[in-house]
Design an enzyme around this catalytic site. Structure first.
Site, PDB file in Angstrom:
ATOM      1  N   CYS A   1     -16.601   1.818   0.414  1.00  0.00           N
ATOM      2  CA  CYS A   1     -15.240   0.855   0.819  1.00  0.00           C
ATOM      3  C   CYS A   1     -14.944   1.140   2.241  1.00  0.00           C
ATOM      4  CB  CYS A   1     -14.335   1.716  -0.040  1.00  0.00           C
ATOM      5  SG  CYS A   1     -13.531   2.951   0.072  1.00  0.00           S
TER       6      CYS A   1
ATOM      7  N   ASP B   1     -16.863   7.386  -1.830  1.00  0.00           N
ATOM      8  CA  ASP B   1     -15.939   6.817  -0.953  1.00  0.00           C
ATOM      9  C   ASP B   1     -15.512   8.881  -0.062  1.00  0.00           C
ATOM     10  OD1 ASP B   1     -13.524   6.428   0.240  1.00  0.00           O
ATOM     11  OD2 ASP B   1     -12.648   6.737  -2.166  1.00  0.00           O
TER      12      ASP B   1
ATOM     13  N   HIS C   1      -7.072   0.546  -6.279  1.00  0.00           N
ATOM     14  CA  HIS C   1      -7.981  -0.095  -5.016  1.00  0.00           C
ATOM     15  C   HIS C   1      -8.745  -1.196  -6.078  1.00  0.00           C
ATOM     16  CE1 HIS C   1      -7.622  -1.557  -1.332  1.00  0.00           C
ATOM     17  NE2 HIS C   1      -8.930  -0.188  -0.746  1.00  0.00           N
TER      18      HIS C   1
ATOM     19  N   GLN D   1      -9.904  -4.215  -3.028  1.00  0.00           N
ATOM     20  CA  GLN D   1     -11.142  -3.574  -2.603  1.00  0.00           C
ATOM     21  C   GLN D   1     -12.025  -3.688  -3.792  1.00  0.00           C
ATOM     22  OE1 GLN D   1     -12.354  -1.723   0.037  1.00  0.00           O
ATOM     23  NE2 GLN D   1     -14.199  -2.621  -0.591  1.00  0.00           N
TER      24      GLN D   1
ATOM     25  N   ARG E   1       1.108  -0.979  -0.309  1.00  0.00           N
ATOM     26  CA  ARG E   1      -0.246  -0.389  -0.115  1.00  0.00           C
ATOM     27  C   ARG E   1       1.779   1.037   0.211  1.00  0.00           C
ATOM     28  NH1 ARG E   1      -5.742   1.688   3.415  1.00  0.00           N
ATOM     29  NH2 ARG E   1      -5.902  -0.048   1.885  1.00  0.00           N
TER      30      ARG E   1
ATOM     31  N   ARG F   1     -13.827  -8.432   1.483  1.00  0.00           N
ATOM     32  CA  ARG F   1     -12.369  -8.320   1.568  1.00  0.00           C
ATOM     33  C   ARG F   1     -11.553  -9.351   1.757  1.00  0.00           C
ATOM     34  NH1 ARG F   1     -10.452  -3.081   1.513  1.00  0.00           N
ATOM     35  NH2 ARG F   1      -8.316  -4.134   0.920  1.00  0.00           N
TER      36      ARG F   1
HETATM   37  N1  NVA Z   1     -10.081   6.672  -1.309  1.00  0.00           N
HETATM   38  C1  NVA Z   1      -9.352   6.240  -0.551  1.00  0.00           C
HETATM   39  C2  NVA Z   1      -9.903   4.854  -0.107  1.00  0.00           C
HETATM   40  C3  NVA Z   1      -9.636   3.956   1.145  1.00  0.00           C
HETATM   41  C4  NVA Z   1     -10.208   2.733   1.288  1.00  0.00           C
HETATM   42  C5  NVA Z   1      -7.979   6.365   0.638  1.00  0.00           C
HETATM   43  O1  NVA Z   1      -7.244   6.470  -0.990  1.00  0.00           O
HETATM   44  O2  NVA Z   1      -7.683   6.943   1.243  1.00  0.00           O
HETATM   45  N1   CP Z   2     -10.844   0.112   2.083  1.00  0.00           N
HETATM   46  C1   CP Z   2     -10.261  -0.257   2.936  1.00  0.00           C
HETATM   47  O1   CP Z   2      -9.029  -0.392   2.430  1.00  0.00           O
HETATM   48  O2   CP Z   2      -9.712   0.439   4.257  1.00  0.00           O
HETATM   49  P1   CP Z   2      -8.398   0.257   5.380  1.00  0.00           P
HETATM   50  O3   CP Z   2      -7.763   1.721   4.759  1.00  0.00           O
HETATM   51  O4   CP Z   2      -9.049   0.336   6.404  1.00  0.00           O
HETATM   52  O5   CP Z   2      -7.365  -0.887   5.087  1.00  0.00           O
END
Ligand code: NVA
Ligand code: CP
Length: 301
Positions: free
Chosen positions: A260, A220, A129, A132, A102, A288
């Protein structure tokens, strides 16, 4: 399939294969049927951003598959002190069976895949992502018994989620309506891909219009991880881009809501809509685990 870097790389057949295996692994877990496909394997999990779901579902999933997960904070790795990705990729390939990462730049994930020799899984970048979205597609299929022919609506920022959902939904036969404010549309690469689907894709400025007769309503956060400094500006830009009663009234009466998570109540979604659809949203979060176990088995077994 050698890696999971972004939804653009997957064929419709590959997506279906992942979803079918995810359903099977979910069934096996619920019925205490052993499925230790990854005995003796190790997954390194590199996190440059926070996580609840991704970390816990990958770590638990790897354990359930008989393998061993390693949580690697970028703060502790030499990569956080500037060791090049090319070297990190080649070193970790000598120890591990796979890497989940990540991070911010998609290029970093692509470089790990380029220079390493083990499967790389994108656990979220600023661009994509895919983990997800595989869980989302699995959940939508559970509720609607199909994907092909459904209408999918996304309200909010043209971000990593909008990008990956647009690609995943179009590839599985859904039509996609995005409601995004001017200046916050998905990048050209995604819009060019979507244009190939003709009138199955539209991007509009009115959330109620985008939601008309939709089977799935998705939203989101307005400010993603890394955009905390823009939160105030974004709150103004996204006012009105909220999943609320008006949006839900335009959708089909049996529409499901997906998020998400984490969610910001009364920003991108009202408390009322969130709680009315909490079962769907937490099923999505659960999936997930199952979807990622399927990805790990297909890539690492
Ligand atoms: N768009 C959000 C998704 C989190 C799962 C982010 O990147 O923070
Ligand atoms: N939706 C998601 O990826 O959650 P986290 O940021 O908690 O991993």
């Amino acid at each position: 399939m050698k890696h999971l870097l972004k939804m653009l790389d997957l064929s419709t057949e590959e997506i279906t294969k992942i979803l079918d295996l995810a359903d099977q692994l979910k069934y096996e877990l619920k019925n205490n049927i052993p499925h230790r496909h990854l005995e003796g394997k190790t997954l390194g999990m590199i996190f440059q951003k926070s996580s609840t779901r991704t970390r816990v579902s990958f770590e638990t999933g790897m354990y359930q598959l008989g393998g061993h997960p390693l949580f690697l904070s970028s703060k502790d790795l030499q990569i956080g002190r500037g060791e090049p990705v090319q070297d990190t990729a080649r070193v970790l390939s000598r120890y591990l069976s796979g890497i989940m990462i990540r991070t911010f730049a998609q290029q970093e994930v692509d470089d790990l895949a380029k220079y390493g020799s083990i499967p790389i899984i994108n656990g979220l970048t600023d661009f994509a992502h895919p983990c997800q979205v595989l869980a989302d597609l699995m959940t939508i299929r559970e509720y609607k018994n199909k994907l092909d022919g459904l209408k999918f609506c996304f309200v909010g920022d043209g971000n990593n989620m909008a990008n990956s959902l647009t690609v995943g939904c179009l590839k599985t036969g859904m039509s996609v309506s995005l409601a995004c404010p001017e200046g916050y549309h998905p990048p050209k690469e995604i819009l060019d891909f979507a244009k190939g689907y003709g009138d199955k894709f539209e991007i509009v400025s009115d959330p109620v219009k985008a939601a008309e007769n939709a089977d799935v309503i998705y939203t989101d956060v307005w400010a993603s991880m890394g955009q905390e400094g823009e939160a105030e500006k974004r709150r103004k830009a996204f006012a009105g881009y909220q999943v609320n009663d008006a949006v839900m009234a335009a959708a089909r009466p049996d529409a499901i809501v997906q998020h998400c998570l984490p969610a910001h109540r009364e920003e991108e979604i009202t408390e009322k809509v969130f709680e009315a659809h909490a079962n769907e949203i937490f099923d999505e979060a659960e999936n997930r685990l199952h979807a990622q176990k399927a990805v790990m088995v297909l890539l690492m077994k």
